[in-house]
Design a protein around this motif. Structure first.
Motif, PDB file in Angstrom:
ATOM      1  N   ASP A   7      17.415 -11.781  -0.951  1.00  0.00           N
ATOM      2  CA  ASP A   7      18.881 -11.762  -0.784  1.00  0.00           C
ATOM      3  C   ASP A   7      19.287 -11.589   0.678  1.00  0.00           C
ATOM      4  O   ASP A   7      20.196 -10.812   1.007  1.00  0.00           O
ATOM      5  CB  ASP A   7      19.504 -10.640  -1.627  1.00  0.00           C
ATOM      6  CG  ASP A   7      19.308 -10.876  -3.119  1.00  0.00           C
ATOM      7  OD1 ASP A   7      19.248 -12.045  -3.536  1.00  0.00           O
ATOM      8  OD2 ASP A   7      19.203  -9.888  -3.859  1.00  0.00           O
ATOM      9  N   SER A   9      20.981 -12.424   4.139  1.00  0.00           N
ATOM     10  CA  SER A   9      22.077 -13.151   4.772  1.00  0.00           C
ATOM     11  C   SER A   9      21.923 -13.028   6.279  1.00  0.00           C
ATOM     12  O   SER A   9      21.671 -11.936   6.803  1.00  0.00           O
ATOM     13  CB  SER A   9      23.432 -12.602   4.325  1.00  0.00           C
ATOM     14  OG  SER A   9      23.644 -12.859   2.950  1.00  0.00           O
ATOM     15  N   THR A  16      28.270 -15.729   9.692  1.00  0.00           N
ATOM     16  CA  THR A  16      27.162 -15.797   8.741  1.00  0.00           C
ATOM     17  C   THR A  16      26.892 -17.262   8.419  1.00  0.00           C
ATOM     18  O   THR A  16      27.787 -17.982   7.980  1.00  0.00           O
ATOM     19  CB  THR A  16      27.497 -15.035   7.447  1.00  0.00           C
ATOM     20  OG1 THR A  16      27.699 -13.657   7.767  1.00  0.00           O
ATOM     21  CG2 THR A  16      26.365 -15.153   6.434  1.00  0.00           C
ATOM     22  N   ARG A  19      23.149 -17.378   3.445  1.00  0.00           N
ATOM     23  CA  ARG A  19      23.437 -16.297   2.516  1.00  0.00           C
ATOM     24  C   ARG A  19      22.470 -16.331   1.340  1.00  0.00           C
ATOM     25  O   ARG A  19      22.131 -17.396   0.827  1.00  0.00           O
ATOM     26  CB  ARG A  19      24.884 -16.409   2.017  1.00  0.00           C
ATOM     27  CG  ARG A  19      25.352 -15.226   1.192  1.00  0.00           C
ATOM     28  CD  ARG A  19      26.842 -15.295   0.903  1.00  0.00           C
ATOM     29  NE  ARG A  19      27.641 -15.136   2.101  1.00  0.00           N
ATOM     30  CZ  ARG A  19      27.909 -13.963   2.673  1.00  0.00           C
ATOM     31  NH1 ARG A  19      27.422 -12.844   2.156  1.00  0.00           N
ATOM     32  NH2 ARG A  19      28.651 -13.899   3.754  1.00  0.00           N
ATOM     33  N   ASP A  20      22.003 -15.134   0.950  1.00  0.00           N
ATOM     34  CA  ASP A  20      21.176 -14.964  -0.249  1.00  0.00           C
ATOM     35  C   ASP A  20      19.863 -15.742  -0.188  1.00  0.00           C
ATOM     36  O   ASP A  20      19.423 -16.321  -1.180  1.00  0.00           O
ATOM     37  CB  ASP A  20      21.960 -15.360  -1.507  1.00  0.00           C
ATOM     38  CG  ASP A  20      23.208 -14.520  -1.701  1.00  0.00           C
ATOM     39  OD1 ASP A  20      23.174 -13.337  -1.315  1.00  0.00           O
ATOM     40  OD2 ASP A  20      24.213 -15.030  -2.223  1.00  0.00           O
ATOM     41  N   VAL A  55      22.622  -9.526   7.972  1.00  0.00           N
ATOM     42  CA  VAL A  55      23.901  -9.072   7.431  1.00  0.00           C
ATOM     43  C   VAL A  55      23.626  -8.179   6.225  1.00  0.00           C
ATOM     44  O   VAL A  55      24.218  -7.120   6.059  1.00  0.00           O
ATOM     45  CB  VAL A  55      24.782 -10.265   7.034  1.00  0.00           C
ATOM     46  CG1 VAL A  55      26.087  -9.801   6.384  1.00  0.00           C
ATOM     47  CG2 VAL A  55      25.070 -11.143   8.247  1.00  0.00           C
ATOM     48  N   ARG A  56      22.712  -8.625   5.402  1.00  0.00           N
ATOM     49  CA  ARG A  56      22.219  -7.800   4.294  1.00  0.00           C
ATOM     50  C   ARG A  56      20.931  -8.422   3.792  1.00  0.00           C
ATOM     51  O   ARG A  56      20.535  -9.507   4.209  1.00  0.00           O
ATOM     52  CB  ARG A  56      23.249  -7.700   3.165  1.00  0.00           C
ATOM     53  CG  ARG A  56      23.548  -8.983   2.428  1.00  0.00           C
ATOM     54  CD  ARG A  56      24.621  -8.744   1.372  1.00  0.00           C
ATOM     55  NE  ARG A  56      24.941  -9.948   0.627  1.00  0.00           N
ATOM     56  CZ  ARG A  56      24.310 -10.344  -0.469  1.00  0.00           C
ATOM     57  NH1 ARG A  56      23.304  -9.618  -0.943  1.00  0.00           N
ATOM     58  NH2 ARG A  56      24.650 -11.448  -1.098  1.00  0.00           N
ATOM     59  N   GLY A  57      20.263  -7.707   2.886  1.00  0.00           N
ATOM     60  CA  GLY A  57      19.007  -8.194   2.354  1.00  0.00           C
ATOM     61  C   GLY A  57      17.820  -7.503   2.984  1.00  0.00           C
ATOM     62  O   GLY A  57      17.954  -6.678   3.894  1.00  0.00           O
ATOM     63  N   THR A  58      16.641  -7.848   2.515  1.00  0.00           N
ATOM     64  CA  THR A  58      15.421  -7.195   2.990  1.00  0.00           C
ATOM     65  C   THR A  58      14.370  -8.211   3.405  1.00  0.00           C
ATOM     66  O   THR A  58      14.280  -9.307   2.845  1.00  0.00           O
ATOM     67  CB  THR A  58      14.819  -6.289   1.893  1.00  0.00           C
ATOM     68  OG1 THR A  58      14.517  -7.086   0.736  1.00  0.00           O
ATOM     69  CG2 THR A  58      15.785  -5.182   1.515  1.00  0.00           C
TER      70      THR A  58
END
Length: 205
Positions: A7, A9, A16, A19-20, A55-58
């Motif tokens: 996930d 981004s 961005t 994404r995902d 932005v987010r995620g791992t």
């Protein structure tokens, strides 16, 4: 070892662009990133390498070695000095395997400033095995390489895969690597509204 992204981004500047993003690459596998210019391949690689915060995620950022567009050599140092410096950064001393893999013996005493573009590229790529890191991230690694040296590079990557490593690279060249998959980054393209907020609308709330 499996390199897993979940996930994720990715941002270029303040926008961005992906994404995902979710994928995994197992030991012995190569993943080729595809997509037109500007699609986000470099942005994704920089994020995987830990150079750009997600932005987010791992993502497993602590097991990667990254080869970018720039060669990143110290121009006044010799090839041997450049490689020795990078070997010591990663706690290694023997540069011989990297020298052999990228056919650099005849260049060891030459300053980086005096090398051709293709020779500089080979020296830059020779740093990858010196890191002893299992995941190689590469952004258009064959730029400036002639056909013979593209084949040399392909063999070096194949050896890395055979010894339990994996590779993620953006390239339009078929390197003839076994166990290669492709990932079209356009499937993860962020929409223009993903990051958009209207400051005037917020002021009216």
């Amino acid at each position: 070892m499996t390199f897993t992204v979940t996930d994720l981004s990715c941002r270029r500047g303040e926008i961005t662009v992906l994404r995902d993003v979710t994928f995994s690459v197992a030991a012995g596998e190569a993943l080729v990133l595809r997509g037109p210019n500007g699609a986000g391949k470099t942005t994704l690689l920089r994020t995987l390498a830990g150079l750009t915060p997600p932005v987010r995620g791992t993502v497993d950022t602590d097991v990667c070695a990254y080869a970018a567009h720039a060669d990143g050599l110290k121009s006044q140092l010799t090839v041997a000095e450049n490689l020795t410096f990078w070997a010591r950064v990663f706690g290694r001393r023997d540069i011989a395997p990297a020298v052999h893999a990228f056919d650099l013996r005849a260049l060891l005493d030459r300053r980086a400033a005096d090398l051709s573009a293709g020779q500089k590229r080979r020296v830059a790529l020779a740093r990858l095995p010196l890191t002893a890191r299992p995941v190689w991230l590469m952004d258009e690694p064959t730029v400036s390489l002639d056909a013979a040296n593209v084949a040399l590079f392909g063999r070096a990557v194949a050896v890395h895969l055979q010894t339990g490593g994996c590779a993620i690279l953006a390239t339009h060249i078929d390197l003839g690597l076994p166990d290669t998959r492709t990932l079209d980054v356009t499937r993860f393209a962020a929409t223009q509204t993903d990051d958009t907020t209207d400051p005037f609308a917020e002021a009216l709330e």
